[in-house]
Design a protein around this motif. Structure first.
Motif, PDB file in Angstrom:
ATOM      1  N   SER A 168       0.788   3.630  -2.735  1.00 41.39           N
ATOM      2  CA  SER A 168       0.301   4.680  -3.634  1.00 41.39           C
ATOM      3  C   SER A 168       0.088   5.954  -2.831  1.00 41.39           C
ATOM      4  CB  SER A 168      -1.010   4.251  -4.304  1.00 41.39           C
ATOM      5  OG  SER A 168      -0.797   3.131  -5.142  1.00 41.39           O
ATOM      6  N   LYS A 169       0.490   7.079  -3.404  1.00 43.15           N
ATOM      7  CA  LYS A 169       0.464   8.345  -2.689  1.00 43.15           C
ATOM      8  C   LYS A 169      -0.844   9.107  -2.918  1.00 43.15           C
ATOM      9  CE  LYS A 169       4.799   7.589  -1.583  1.00 43.15           C
ATOM     10  NZ  LYS A 169       5.102   6.407  -2.395  1.00 43.15           N
ATOM     11  N   THR A 209       9.751  11.647 -10.001  1.00 42.49           N
ATOM     12  CA  THR A 209       9.061  10.466  -9.468  1.00 42.49           C
ATOM     13  C   THR A 209      10.092   9.532  -8.848  1.00 42.49           C
ATOM     14  OG1 THR A 209       9.154   9.468 -11.671  1.00 42.49           O
ATOM     15  CG2 THR A 209       7.110  10.576 -11.047  1.00 42.49           C
ATOM     16  N   SER A 220       6.976   8.124  -6.023  1.00 41.24           N
ATOM     17  CA  SER A 220       6.668   7.021  -6.935  1.00 41.24           C
ATOM     18  C   SER A 220       5.929   5.892  -6.234  1.00 41.24           C
ATOM     19  CB  SER A 220       7.957   6.481  -7.558  1.00 41.24           C
ATOM     20  OG  SER A 220       8.809   5.954  -6.557  1.00 41.24           O
ATOM     21  N   THR A 221       5.591   4.869  -6.991  1.00 46.80           N
ATOM     22  CA  THR A 221       4.917   3.695  -6.448  1.00 46.80           C
ATOM     23  C   THR A 221       5.335   2.472  -7.264  1.00 46.80           C
ATOM     24  OG1 THR A 221       2.751   2.796  -5.809  1.00 46.80           O
ATOM     25  CG2 THR A 221       2.885   3.933  -7.925  1.00 46.80           C
ATOM     26  N   GLY A 222       4.902   1.308  -6.846  1.00 48.89           N
ATOM     27  CA  GLY A 222       5.166   0.088  -7.607  1.00 48.89           C
ATOM     28  C   GLY A 222       6.637  -0.283  -7.686  1.00 48.89           C
ATOM     29  N   TRP A 246       9.309   2.463  -7.022  1.00 50.50           N
ATOM     30  CA  TRP A 246       9.513   2.755  -5.605  1.00 50.50           C
ATOM     31  C   TRP A 246      10.411   1.708  -4.965  1.00 50.50           C
ATOM     32  CZ3 TRP A 246       8.632   0.053  -1.111  1.00 50.50           C
ATOM     33  CH2 TRP A 246       8.751   0.769   0.083  1.00 50.50           C
ATOM     34  N   LYS A 270       1.253  14.608  -6.629  1.00 46.85           N
ATOM     35  CA  LYS A 270       1.586  14.873  -8.034  1.00 46.85           C
ATOM     36  C   LYS A 270       2.094  16.297  -8.231  1.00 46.85           C
ATOM     37  CE  LYS A 270      -2.916  16.480  -9.753  1.00 46.85           C
ATOM     38  NZ  LYS A 270      -3.988  16.233 -10.740  1.00 46.85           N
ATOM     39  N   ASN A 299       0.850  -1.198   0.000  1.00 46.41           N
ATOM     40  CA  ASN A 299       0.000   0.000   0.000  1.00 46.41           C
ATOM     41  C   ASN A 299       0.884   1.246   0.000  1.00 46.41           C
ATOM     42  OD1 ASN A 299      -2.558  -1.414   0.254  1.00 46.41           O
ATOM     43  ND2 ASN A 299      -1.925  -1.896   2.344  1.00 46.41           N
TER      44      ASN A 299
END
Length: 297
Positions: A103-104, A117, A122-124, A127, A109, A101
């Protein structure tokens, strides 16, 4: 001037007509899912945004009032976006400890133009790659090397606070922010910005300006749209801030590259955890040089 203003108004009206159906669908779903969470009643289209001011101090003061009124978990609306705000650290711990979990919030943004990023935004997979890359930098051996930096900047902070001794209550947010900026720049970037002693410098003003701009956009619904924001006076200010911030970053990266290339000519280097290491110097420098190049793109 009037042509630009007319174009901005026409664009805003067109965008409103096109996005209204999506707004209604998104708002209805979010309202249904969070119906059990208490919070102030939102206004149409803009939600609770006008109630939270334009800076971090106003925001925290207003959130404190809401937590006192509704309890430790409160729902607020920023335009058509709903945010669940909690005052209890144990609630956040569930998410902070998670590797899935990540995701920001939508407001992150607004940091992309400034920070890109990377690890913070970032995510995924990206990150996870950046998290793995930066982990060695927090090894205790490396942190020990920065104790003097912590002490020096803490002494400056204490000297700055002495003028308030035996005085009335004051807001120390500005002092802590400048001290943090000094420590981060010296430890992570290897440069001294002397933010505490020269808080009026161009770089420090740009950092504070960008931080306030992100907060302002998060609570001003019409600024959610990049094309409207870019036409505004705030958009012009942000571009000036970014020119200063990115210019400084490029100088630091260029300096670091030169340092790595000089290390390649030495017999002994320091590895990721602060231990001296002989031979294999070229491999170490090349590996880290490639990492730095990723941030220069």
């Amino acid at each position: 001037m009037w042509v630009t203003a007319l174009l901005a108004v026409a664009t805003a009206v067109l965008a409103l007509l096109l996005l209204l159906p999506l707004y209604v669908i998104h708002w209805s779903r979010a309202a249904r899912l969070t119906a059990h969470v208490p919070g102030p009643k939102p206004l149409p289209l803009i939600g609770n945004a006008p109630e939270f001011g334009k800076g971090p101090v106003e925001f925290m003061n207003n959130m404190t009032k809401l937590w006192q009124q509704y309890g430790s978990v409160v729902k607020i609306w920023l335009g058509h976006k709903v945010c669940i705000m909690t005052a209890k650290p144990q609630h956040l711990e569930v998410f902070m400890k998670s590797n899935t979990n990540i995701s920001k919030n939508f407001s992150y943004k607004y940091l992309h133009d400034w920070l890109g990023t990377g690890l913070l935004t970032s995510t995924g997979i990206k990150w996870k790659e950046h998290r793995k890359m930066i982990t060695p930098a927090f090894h205790f051996k490396i942190l020990e090397e920065f104790v003097d930096t912590f002490h020096q900047n803490s002494d400056i902070l204490i000297d700055s606070l002495k003028k308030h001794v035996k005085g009335s209550a004051f807001d120390f947010y500005e002092y802590i922010t400048l001290a943090t900026l000094d420590i981060i720049c010296e430890t992570a970037l290897g440069v001294s910005v002397n933010a505490q002693q020269h808080s009026e410098s161009e770089y420090v003003e740009a950092v504070k300006g960008m931080a306030n701009m992100v907060m302002k956009r998060s609570f001003t619904p019409w600024m959610f749209f990049d094309f409207l924001f870019n036409l505004s006076e705030d958009g012009k200010k942000q571009r000036r801030y970014l020119e200063i911030l990115h210019g400084t970053t490029r100088k630091v990266i260029h300096s670091r590259k030169e340092e790595f290339m000089k290390l390649a000519a030495k017999e002994t280097v320091v590895d990721e955890i602060g231990q001296k290491k002989k031979n294999g110097t070229s491999r170490y420098v090349i590996r880290n040089f490639k990492k730095i190049r990723q941030f220069d793109r």
